[in-house]
Design an enzyme around this catalytic site. Structure first.
Site, PDB file in Angstrom:
ATOM      1  N   SER A   1      30.589  63.635  31.942  1.00  0.00           N
ATOM      2  CA  SER A   1      29.851  63.401  33.174  1.00  0.00           C
ATOM      3  C   SER A   1      29.435  61.943  33.354  1.00  0.00           C
ATOM      4  CB  SER A   1      28.629  64.305  33.234  1.00  0.00           C
ATOM      5  OG  SER A   1      27.635  63.854  32.363  1.00  0.00           O
TER       6      SER A   1
ATOM      7  N   LYS B   1      21.777  61.604  32.431  1.00  0.00           N
ATOM      8  CA  LYS B   1      22.203  61.274  33.793  1.00  0.00           C
ATOM      9  C   LYS B   1      21.549  59.973  34.212  1.00  0.00           C
ATOM     10  CE  LYS B   1      24.288  65.279  34.729  1.00  0.00           C
ATOM     11  NZ  LYS B   1      25.384  65.335  33.780  1.00  0.00           N
TER      12      LYS B   1
END
Lengths: 169, 166
Positions: free
Chosen positions: B48, B92
């Site tokens: 990711s 993230k």
């Protein structure tokens, strides 16, 4: 010279105690006060005055549940508010992931994965999932197991499941 | 007489053991406090965050001071407790803070449809750097600030990638 070594050992002792206390309160258990009447009659049953912090309940918060994040219906938990992370709230878990919850505005919603539905025991004055929706389980800080202060109200906190509020499938 | 000697011997051994245990306990407490409040190593892997972090696993250092002081902002790489599974921690990048207007497309590879939302109070908008293979705020919405566990500031492994993270 003697006073300096005395101060040094005092500081060392304070440091050690702080270290151990912090670890215990982080990993195992801590004691927190309950403010406000959103959980009355379970905590703070008498109507509190504006300055009446003397009759706050103090509760024991256990943190073992945070290793697995396993909760059951009716557990009382402390979590940080989703709209303000500095604010801690204490509420009862009504719904777990996958449950269908009937809200008071007559619609039924499904609790998403990894979330839970929390409500206060005092239906009239409580800022809970009715206003901000289901909260992530990751916000939970611990489970309330006992009231430790004041002495006449000492004892365990029962897990009370409201009847007919949720249906699991 | 022999009994007294026996007892005193054992009591000294017990005292020694107790003090050693105390030292170990103190050390473990120090470790916990350092890990929880100052900085801790984290192993991250997955696609990711691809251009920034490798697929196969990087070791990062995360500090736990600035999110307690409210000093994380857009662009910071943060560790966030996943809202879908509280046992998992995801890495993230913060894209927007509360009150920001965010435009995003749910599936950039197939459609161009764009959604715009305003991040609610007390929430942050997080996204992976790899928009094609990241499960982030585009799927589960803005996350509460309270789920932030730390801010990544440095990579220590692999050795060629050593250094501060921009």
């Amino acid at each position: 010279m003697g006073s300096r070594s005395f101060l040094w050992s005092l500081a060392k002792n304070y440091f050690t105690v702080g270290l151990i206390g912090l670890t215990i309160s982080d990993r195992y258990a801590s004691i927190v006060p309950v403010r406000g009447n959103s959980m009355s009659p379970t905590f703070n049953p008498q109507t509190s005055t504006f300055l009446g912090s003397s009759d706050d309940d103090y509760v024991l918060l256990e943190k073992f549940c945070l290793q697995k994040y396993k909760f059951s219906h009716g557990d009382v938990v402390v979590f940080s508010s989703p709209s303000n992370h500095k604010e801690k709230l204490i509420k009862r878990i009504i719904g777990l992931p996958g449950d269908w919850i009937g809200t008071h505005s007559h619609d039924v919603i499904k609790v998403p994965e990894g979330h839970c539905w929390v409500e206060g025991d005092n239906l009239l004055s409580s800022m809970d999932s009715k206003s901000f929706g289901p909260i992530p389980l990751g916000l939970i800080n611990g489970r309330v197991t006992h009231i430790v202060w004041p002495p006449p109200r000492m004892g365990g906190v029962e897990t009370r499941i409201p009847v007919g509020r949720f249906s699991s499938n | 007489m022999r009994v007294v000697k026996y007892i005193s011997e054992w009591s000294s051994i017990a005292k020694e053991a107790l003090s050693q245990t105390f030292i170990v306990a103190k050390f473990l407490c120090l470790l916990h406090v350092t890990n929880a409040y100052i900085c801790s190593p984290t192993l991250v892997f997955g696609p990711s965050m691809l251009p920034t972090l490798n697929l196969s696993g990087d070791v990062l250092l995360a500090e736990h001071v600035s999110h307690r002081l409210g000093k994380v902002g857009p662009g910071d790489v943060v560790l966030v407790r996943s809202p879908l599974d509280p046992r998992k921690i995801v890495t993230k990048r913060i894209v927007g803070m509360e009150g920001d207007r965010i435009s995003f497309s749910l599936d950039p590879s197939s459609t161009d449809s764009c959604h715009t939302i305003v991040v609610p109070k007390g929430h942050v908008w997080i996204q992976g750097d790899n928009v094609y293979a990241s499960s982030d705020s585009r799927h589960f919405g803005p996350v509460p600030y309270g789920l932030i566990q730390g801010k990544v500031f440095c990579r220590v492994w692999p050795p060629y990638g050593f250094g501060a993270l921009e």
